[in-house]
Design an enzyme around this catalytic site. Structure first.
Site, PDB file in Angstrom:
ATOM      1  N   ASP A 173       4.776   6.244   2.604  1.00 26.70           N
ATOM      2  CA  ASP A 173       5.161   5.559   3.839  1.00 26.70           C
ATOM      3  C   ASP A 173       6.640   5.745   4.194  1.00 26.70           C
ATOM      4  OD1 ASP A 173       2.523   4.504   3.688  1.00 26.70           O
ATOM      5  OD2 ASP A 173       3.228   2.790   2.523  1.00 26.70           O
ATOM      6  N   GLU A 185      -3.138   3.264  12.157  1.00 25.89           N
ATOM      7  CA  GLU A 185      -2.238   2.686  11.156  1.00 25.89           C
ATOM      8  C   GLU A 185      -0.847   3.203  11.466  1.00 25.89           C
ATOM      9  OE1 GLU A 185      -4.483   1.746   6.937  1.00 25.89           O
ATOM     10  OE2 GLU A 185      -3.163   3.451   7.054  1.00 25.89           O
TER      11      GLU A 185
HETATM   12  O1  FUB Z   1       1.147   1.988   1.486  1.00 27.16           O
HETATM   13  C1  FUB Z   1       0.225   0.986   1.829  1.00 27.16           C
HETATM   14  C2  FUB Z   1      -0.510   1.328   3.091  1.00 27.16           C
HETATM   15  O2  FUB Z   1      -1.185   2.574   2.975  1.00 27.16           O
HETATM   16  C3  FUB Z   1       0.370   1.539   4.291  1.00 27.16           C
HETATM   17  O3  FUB Z   1       0.858   0.374   4.828  1.00 27.16           O
HETATM   18  C4  FUB Z   1      -0.547   2.321   5.157  1.00 27.16           C
HETATM   19  O4  FUB Z   1       0.085   2.902   6.258  1.00 27.16           O
HETATM   20  C5  FUB Z   1      -1.087   3.317   4.172  1.00 27.16           C
HETATM   21  O5  FUB Z   1      -0.157   4.344   3.967  1.00 27.16           O
END
Ligand code: FUB
Length: 327
Positions: free
Chosen positions: A43, A219
């Site tokens: 991320d 997301e």
């Molecule tokens: O790293 C945890 C979660 O997985 C993130 O918040 C999402 O975007 C995915 O990458």
């Protein structure tokens, strides 16, 4: 706090004593070992601040993690895209009163002479077999620091809001100084909210954006501006990176397509930044962690140069091993 500072100091010393200089081939080698293994990062949120350095704010996977139980966020920086400095943990859920887990995808901003970290965090557990038994909850917090390298301190001791459920925040500051907070939330995608000028809360209502009739599951949103055009980029259905453009930071948006395909049917999360005249894409890959004892792929941050056509389209990016070391 003492515990966290000791941990930061220990990690930075471990980085400089054990790993030595790092190269920027993919995945990025931050030169930071935790329990003798390279830190597992995901991320990435990239920003270039006044000191001329590029900073990466990342989440941090525990070794061989399951279900994304995550405890802290890290900061790394570079001034040549080759050598990275690991600054240690920017913030830990140990120092967040309202959460004890799910230290997920952060973002950062500079305003009012301060550095801000927006961070998703939460509590409870997700029951995949019986979702009705799930107690998991997530919200978005705001932390502040005098330094881009942190450590950051939770500013308000509470999430910015409690409902709706929200994670994956992204901040965008427009030319007039207005800060916009984009986020991912169950059944609440494609909303944006303005931040107060003092960054201690949100200003006004959640704005549902017009996405031009195309709203796949989203997301990790990211917004940037290039040549007067706003770009809204995201991992569509968690997987492929795709983008929209608009002439305003709140849309209406026009879908423009995919600029990075999926890999291993696994999640991706990214950011786009301009550094020394070149556009860069930071993202994470799920890679075999050789010799680690973990029998599954783990997440690692990688980067590529990003190119645009003359009419502003993003040229699809390929995952490479050379990454930013390729000129
Ligand atoms: O790293 C945890 C979660 O997985 C993130 O918040 C999402 O975007 C995915 O990458």
């Amino acid at each position: 706090m003492l515990k966290l500072n000791n941990l930061r100091a220990g990690l930075i010393i471990a980085s400089s004593l054990i790993a030595g200089p790092a190269l920027a081939a993919n995945p990025l080698d931050f030169g930071l070992l935790i329990d003798g293994k390279p830190i597992r990062t995901a991320d990435p949120s990239a920003h270039v601040w006044q000191d001329g350095r590029l900073y990466l704010y990342t989440s941090h996977d525990e070794e061989c993690q399951t279900d994304f139980h995550m405890r802290d966020w890290h900061v790394f920086s570079t001034d040549n895209l080759t050598d990275w400095t690991a600054h240690g943990a920017a913030l830990s859920v140990d120092d967040v009163a309202w959460a004890d887990d799910y230290a997920w995808a952060p973002d950062a901003a500079f305003k009012n002479g301060k550095y801000y970290l927006v961070f998703p965090a939460g509590t409870g557990v997700k029951d995949r077999q019986k979702p009705q038994n799930s107690t998991k909850w997530m919200g978005i917090g705001i932390a502040e620091s005098d330094s881009p390298a942190g450590p950051f301190k939770d500013m308000i001791g509470a999430p910015l809001w409690r409902s709706p459920y929200a994670n994956d925040p992204a901040l965008f500051i427009d030319d007039d100084g207005q800060v916009y907070l984009y986020f991912h939330g169950t059944d609440f995608d494609y909303r944006v909210v303005k931040m107060r000028d003092d960054m201690r809360g949100i200003a006004g209502d959640f704005i549902k954006m017009d996405m031009g009739g195309y709203e796949p599951k989203m997301e990790g949103p990211w917004v940037f501006k290039r040549d007067g055009l706003y770009y809204f980029t995201m991992p569509e259905n968690n997987r492929v990176l795709s983008y929209y453009t608009a002439t305003s930071p709140i849309g209406p948006w026009t879908y423009r397509g995919v600029f990075m395909e999926q890999e291993h049917q696994s999640n991706n999360h990214h950011s786009v930044v301009q550094y020394n005249g070149q556009w860069l894409l930071f993202y994470h890959r799920w890679l075999d962690s050789n010799n680690s004892g973990c029998q599954k792929r783990q997440r690692h941050v990688a980067a590529e140069y990003l190119h645009f056509t003359a009419d502003g389209r993003i040229v699809p990016a390929e995952r490479s091993t050379a990454g930013l070391s390729a000129k």
